[in-house]
Motif scaffolding. Structure first.
Motif, short mmCIF file in Angstrom:
data_model
loop_
_atom_site.label_atom_id
_atom_site.label_comp_id
_atom_site.label_asym_id
_atom_site.label_seq_id
_atom_site.Cartn_x
_atom_site.Cartn_y
_atom_site.Cartn_z
N GLY A 19 0.79 -1.23 0.00
CA GLY A 19 0.00 0.00 0.00
C GLY A 19 0.82 1.27 0.00
O GLY A 19 0.27 2.37 0.12
N GLY A 20 2.11 1.16 -0.12
CA GLY A 20 3.00 2.33 -0.17
C GLY A 20 4.14 2.05 -1.12
O GLY A 20 3.93 1.44 -2.17
N TRP A 21 5.33 2.46 -0.73
CA TRP A 21 6.52 2.30 -1.56
C TRP A 21 7.65 1.74 -0.72
O TRP A 21 7.72 1.99 0.49
CB TRP A 21 6.93 3.64 -2.16
N ALA A 22 8.55 1.01 -1.36
CA ALA A 22 9.72 0.47 -0.68
C ALA A 22 10.88 0.42 -1.68
O ALA A 22 10.69 0.61 -2.87
CB ALA A 22 9.43 -0.94 -0.17
N TYR A 23 12.05 0.17 -1.16
CA TYR A 23 13.16 -0.19 -2.03
C TYR A 23 13.48 -1.64 -1.72
O TYR A 23 13.20 -2.13 -0.63
CB TYR A 23 14.38 0.72 -1.86
N LYS A 24 14.01 -2.36 -2.70
CA LYS A 24 14.33 -3.75 -2.45
C LYS A 24 15.69 -4.09 -3.05
O LYS A 24 16.14 -3.46 -4.00
CB LYS A 24 13.25 -4.68 -2.96
N LEU A 25 16.30 -5.08 -2.45
CA LEU A 25 17.56 -5.63 -2.91
C LEU A 25 17.32 -7.11 -3.11
O LEU A 25 17.04 -7.83 -2.15
CB LEU A 25 18.67 -5.39 -1.88
N GLY A 26 17.31 -7.55 -4.37
CA GLY A 26 16.95 -8.94 -4.64
C GLY A 26 15.49 -9.16 -4.27
O GLY A 26 14.61 -8.44 -4.72
N GLU A 81 11.37 -1.35 4.77
CA GLU A 81 10.09 -0.99 5.36
C GLU A 81 9.25 -0.27 4.31
O GLU A 81 9.78 0.19 3.29
CB GLU A 81 10.30 -0.08 6.57
N THR A 82 7.98 -0.17 4.52
CA THR A 82 7.09 0.52 3.59
C THR A 82 7.06 2.01 3.93
O THR A 82 6.93 2.39 5.09
CB THR A 82 5.67 -0.07 3.67
N PHE A 83 7.16 2.82 2.89
CA PHE A 83 7.11 4.28 3.04
C PHE A 83 5.80 4.78 2.43
O PHE A 83 5.28 4.18 1.49
CB PHE A 83 8.30 4.93 2.35
N ALA A 84 5.31 5.88 2.95
CA ALA A 84 4.02 6.42 2.50
C ALA A 84 4.08 6.93 1.06
O ALA A 84 3.08 6.87 0.35
CB ALA A 84 3.57 7.54 3.43
N SER A 85 5.23 7.42 0.64
CA SER A 85 5.32 7.97 -0.71
C SER A 85 6.55 7.45 -1.45
O SER A 85 7.52 6.97 -0.84
CB SER A 85 5.39 9.51 -0.66
N HIS A 86 6.49 7.58 -2.75
CA HIS A 86 7.61 7.22 -3.61
C HIS A 86 8.84 8.04 -3.22
O HIS A 86 9.96 7.50 -3.11
CB HIS A 86 7.21 7.49 -5.07
#
Length: 88
Positions: free
Chosen positions: A13-20, A25-30
């Motif tokens: 329901g938000g934005w995250a960064y991922k590695l593989g 954690e989830t952030f409210a905005s891009h």
């Protein structure tokens, strides 16, 4: 040199960064997710003291290596949701 690639993605329901396959954690905005991964990238570029590293490989054998503390990874941020800011 090792290359590390982070990706900005929609998540929970938000934005995250991922590695593989690992998500932050989830952030409210891009923009918050992008700022968070930029901070991570900056921290990864800071060198460290020389150190001996001991680890167990996939076959169970113990290995030792020397790290001079200055070998930092090449880092890329992929952001398919905001063209023009695709990498650092």
């Amino acid at each position: 040199m090792v290359k590390v690639t982070y990706e900005i993605v929609p998540h929970d329901g938000g934005w995250a960064y991922k590695l593989g396959d690992v998500y932050s954690e989830t952030f409210a905005s891009h923009d918050e997710a992008l700022e968070a991964v930029r901070i991570v990238v900056q921290e990864q570029q800071v060198g460290d003291e020389p150190v001996e590293i001991s680890y167990q490989d996939e076959s169970g054998k113990w290995r030792e290596e020397y790290s001079d503390g200055g070998d930092r990874p090449e880092v890329e941020i992929i952001d398919r949701f905001r063209p023009g800011e695709a990498s650092v």
